[in-house]
Write a protein that holds these residues in place. Structure first.
Motif, PDB file in Angstrom:
ATOM      1  N   ALA A 227       0.864  -1.182   0.000  1.00  0.00           N
ATOM      2  CA  ALA A 227       0.000   0.000   0.000  1.00  0.00           C
ATOM      3  C   ALA A 227       0.900   1.231   0.000  1.00  0.00           C
ATOM      4  N   HIS A 228       0.675   2.115  -0.951  1.00  0.00           N
ATOM      5  CA  HIS A 228       1.566   3.277  -1.088  1.00  0.00           C
ATOM      6  C   HIS A 228       0.792   4.483  -1.591  1.00  0.00           C
ATOM      7  N   TYR A 229       1.372   5.645  -1.347  1.00  0.00           N
ATOM      8  CA  TYR A 229       0.810   6.863  -1.922  1.00  0.00           C
ATOM      9  C   TYR A 229       1.114   6.896  -3.420  1.00  0.00           C
ATOM     10  N   VAL A 230       0.197   7.454  -4.179  1.00  0.00           N
ATOM     11  CA  VAL A 230       0.330   7.480  -5.629  1.00  0.00           C
ATOM     12  C   VAL A 230       1.080   8.726  -6.066  1.00  0.00           C
ATOM     13  N   THR A 231       2.034   8.515  -6.948  1.00  0.00           N
ATOM     14  CA  THR A 231       2.757   9.617  -7.596  1.00  0.00           C
ATOM     15  C   THR A 231       2.704   9.402  -9.108  1.00  0.00           C
ATOM     16  N   GLY A 232       3.290  10.321  -9.831  1.00  0.00           N
ATOM     17  CA  GLY A 232       3.312  10.198 -11.281  1.00  0.00           C
ATOM     18  C   GLY A 232       4.176   9.057 -11.788  1.00  0.00           C
ATOM     19  N   ASP A 233       5.064   8.543 -10.948  1.00  0.00           N
ATOM     20  CA  ASP A 233       5.903   7.407 -11.323  1.00  0.00           C
ATOM     21  C   ASP A 233       5.189   6.119 -10.935  1.00  0.00           C
TER      22      ASP A 233
END
Length: 291
Positions: A227-233
């Protein structure tokens, strides 16, 4: 002010304060002093100084009779002195959350069930999907369902509709519960730190599509979920939580998928809970999680 913050005059409000700033002497003393000066009783306190980033992180729960505007005003003065990024909220206030999914129902079902049965501190205000498969599940839990189809030609319009819903519903958190679409860089920037994704793999291994097939092909002995925060990468955002399940050579790809769904549910639920309880602070491309 929320109902929780406007309790009867003879009952204190339970606040959660989080902050980060450049590390230097006197931070804890200053924060504790402000809270004490306003009649606050600290009931929980965690802190961490990161030697790599040079930043200091703190999470405090405090019981106080002082209203929000008084505490926030006092904290603003301290924040300017120490160049803090900070937030103040009521402990346990349900965070307004929008869940996005495609066809897989296990993560949405788990979050909705935990919200109903375990008091997961979220208010599920909408389900958004590029398919209609999840509509009956959303109806069962009495969550408004929005079908927003996505194609290469309509991606921009679909993301514009999502942003409209975020604004209209006062959404604080977006959860990608096996939403099988890649968000644009612009959308990721606009919702930075407010979108949590569950990836069905133990990142950074097996990124992208069909991670269980990739894992099976490599003969792994552990499968996992991240589970992670979403970034453009793609699949590179700050990790909040990971979980694993042990497997062996007798397991098929279908076995891994079934086992993996349990892991995904657990990891995502913990990440959402910790975010909603203000236990996750961003430290560059990493996170500090006060459990």
């Amino acid at each position: 002010m929320s109902d929780a913050a406007s309790q009867h005059a003879d009952e204190p409000t339970h606040w959660v304060l989080t902050l980060s700033c450049p590390d230097r002497p006197g931070i804890v003393r200053a924060v504790a002093g402000v809270l004490a000066d306003h009649g606050g009783n600290i009931t929980e306190s965690q802190q961490f100084g990161d030697p790599l980033s040079g930043l200091f992180f703190m999470r405090v729960q405090v019981s106080a009779y002082a209203p929000r505007e008084v505490l926030a005003g006092a904290m603003s003065t301290v924040a300017r002195t120490f160049a803090m990024t900070w937030s103040l909220d009521v402990v346990g206030r349900p965070v307004r959350t929008l869940v996005m999914g495609s066809t897989a129902a296990h993560c949405l079902n788990d979050l909705a069930f935990r919200q109903r049965s375990e008091k997961l501190p979220v208010d599920l205000v909408a389900v958004v999907s590029n398919h209609t498969s999840l509509a009956p599940l959303a109806e069962f839990y009495d969550i408004p369902f929005h079908h927003v189809p996505v194609t290469s030609a309509t991606k921009a319009q679909a993301e514009a509709r999502l942003l409209e819903l975020v604004e209209e519903l006062d959404v604080e958190l977006v959860v990608l519960a096996r939403y099988m679409q890649i968000l644009s860089d612009d959308l990721c920037r606009r919702l930075a730190g407010r979108v949590i994704n569950i990836h069905h793999s133990f990142l950074p291994s097996f990124k992208g599509a069909r991670p269980y097939a990739q894992a099976h092909d490599r003969g792994v002995k552990l499968i996992g979920a991240t589970a992670h925060y979403v970034t453009g990468d793609l699949d590179e955002g700050p990790i909040i939580e990971q979980d694993v399940e042990r497997v062996d050579h007798t397991r098929s790809v279908d076995d891994l998928v079934a086992l993996g769904q349990d892991v995904e549910r657990r990891a995502l639920a913990r990440a959402v809970r910790w975010h909603a309880e203000h236990r996750v602070l961003l430290d560059g491309h990493r996170t500090i999680v006060f459990r």
